[in-house]
Design an enzyme around this catalytic site. Structure first.
Site, mmCIF file in Angstrom:
data_model
loop_
_atom_site.group_PDB
_atom_site.id
_atom_site.type_symbol
_atom_site.label_atom_id
_atom_site.label_comp_id
_atom_site.label_asym_id
_atom_site.label_seq_id
_atom_site.Cartn_x
_atom_site.Cartn_y
_atom_site.Cartn_z
ATOM 1 N N HIS A 1 45.052 -4.048 23.513
ATOM 2 C CA HIS A 1 43.899 -2.958 23.431
ATOM 3 C C HIS A 1 44.177 -1.982 24.772
ATOM 4 O O HIS A 1 43.345 -1.366 25.095
ATOM 5 C CB HIS A 1 42.502 -3.330 23.015
ATOM 6 N N CYS B 1 52.549 13.031 26.162
ATOM 7 C CA CYS B 1 54.406 12.636 25.720
ATOM 8 C C CYS B 1 54.133 11.634 25.493
ATOM 9 O O CYS B 1 55.024 10.758 25.915
ATOM 10 C CB CYS B 1 54.926 13.172 26.668
ATOM 11 N N CYS C 1 49.578 14.231 34.099
ATOM 12 C CA CYS C 1 50.338 13.543 33.595
ATOM 13 C C CYS C 1 51.906 13.603 34.586
ATOM 14 O O CYS C 1 52.579 14.573 34.578
ATOM 15 C CB CYS C 1 50.789 14.188 32.090
ATOM 16 N N GLY D 1 36.443 -16.907 22.122
ATOM 17 C CA GLY D 1 35.836 -15.695 22.930
ATOM 18 C C GLY D 1 35.457 -14.858 22.324
ATOM 19 O O GLY D 1 35.279 -13.638 22.662
ATOM 20 N N THR D 2 36.050 -14.544 20.837
ATOM 21 C CA THR D 2 35.901 -13.084 20.092
ATOM 22 C C THR D 2 35.175 -13.297 18.659
ATOM 23 O O THR D 2 34.776 -14.128 17.875
ATOM 24 C CB THR D 2 37.752 -12.832 19.516
ATOM 25 N N ASN E 1 33.758 -20.245 21.056
ATOM 26 C CA ASN E 1 33.476 -20.034 20.903
ATOM 27 C C ASN E 1 31.756 -20.230 21.714
ATOM 28 O O ASN E 1 31.510 -21.793 20.970
ATOM 29 C CB ASN E 1 32.643 -19.158 19.261
ATOM 30 N N LEU E 2 30.947 -19.265 21.889
ATOM 31 C CA LEU E 2 29.607 -19.525 22.145
ATOM 32 C C LEU E 2 28.562 -19.851 20.421
ATOM 33 O O LEU E 2 27.830 -20.637 21.454
ATOM 34 C CB LEU E 2 28.618 -18.601 23.224
ATOM 35 N N ALA F 1 33.191 -20.939 27.498
ATOM 36 C CA ALA F 1 34.589 -20.871 27.619
ATOM 37 C C ALA F 1 34.446 -22.155 28.801
ATOM 38 O O ALA F 1 35.489 -22.390 28.581
ATOM 39 C CB ALA F 1 34.769 -19.705 27.430
#
Length: 232
Positions: A106, A117, A133, A172-173, A198-199, A216
């Site tokens: 991401h 560009c 840029c 953690g997702t 995961n939590l 985690a």
């Protein structure tokens, strides 16, 4: 040797103090996602979007990697095979914790992108509206972050890794955002053992072979220690 592919999400950085989409309070709670995390939102109000990511950049600069980040770096260093870390997070906490060659699907808060560009460069601490840029000189700089409606980066590379994974872990997702939500199925099709850390169990937790529930900073070091024990 066995290849481990790890997908991490906001939950691994939350314990370092970075807020997630679902946190009450924090940066995300102050804005609608469509206003600050879509190309349309940027076109509509670039000042709002640049200000939001400037604030996120400041927030990220003040936090430190936690025990989970450091444990994954240890796994990468000590595992006799390959350990590939793919993250949905745009912070640099994996690298700060010692991890190498992290795949940021991401993008990153540390990056700037020219929407004209496609040139990329290191973002300044504060990006202004209409910033130029350095490659094409057009005033079309934006955060190098994948917004909703855009295609994540490095997908071919990620699928190649999943197709040769022996172990796949999602840490953690939420498991609700595609294409990352489908990674477990890609890995399972390749014969990988799969684990969710995961939590609390995600909506797709039943699709994993194994589940670890808890913070985690506690569960990830324990899992890494279990994996490395036969090799130490």
């Amino acid at each position: 040797m066995e290849k481990i592919v790890i997908l991490t999400g906001a939950g691994i950085s939350a314990e370092s103090g970075l807020s997630t989409f679902r946190d009450e309070g924090g940066l995300w709670a102050q804005h609608r996602i469509e206003d600050v995390a879509t190309p349309e939102g940027f076109a509509r109000d670039p000042a709002l979007v640049q200000g939001f990511y400037n604030a996120r950049r400041v927030q990220a600069s003040k936090v430190q990697p936690n025990a989970a980040h450091e444990a994954l770096a240890r796994l990468q260093r000590d595992w006799p095979g390959d350990v590939v870390i793919v993250t949905q997070n745009v912070d640099s906490l994996h690298e700060a914790g010692g991890a190498k060659d992290v795949i940021h699907m991401h993008g990153t808060l540390a990056g700037a992108l020219c929407s004209a560009c496609g040139h990329r460069w290191t973002a300044p601490p504060e990006m202004a509206v209409g910033e130029s840029c350095p490659a094409c000189a057009r005033p079309t700089a934006r955060p190098d972050v994948v917004w909703f409606g855009e295609i994540p980066y490095y997908m071919d590379e990620i699928y190649d890794h999943l197709s040769s994974a022996s172990i796949f872990a999602a840490i953690g997702t939420s498991g609700q955002v595609y294409p990352a939500a489908a990674f477990v199925h890609e890995a399972q099709a390749a014969g990988a053992r799969t684990i969710e850390i995961n939590l609390e169990p995600s909506p797709g937790a039943s699709g994993f072979d194994e589940r670890l529930v808890g913070k985690a900073t506690q569960t990830v070091p324990r899992w890494v220690g279990h994996l490395l024990a036969p090799h130490s």
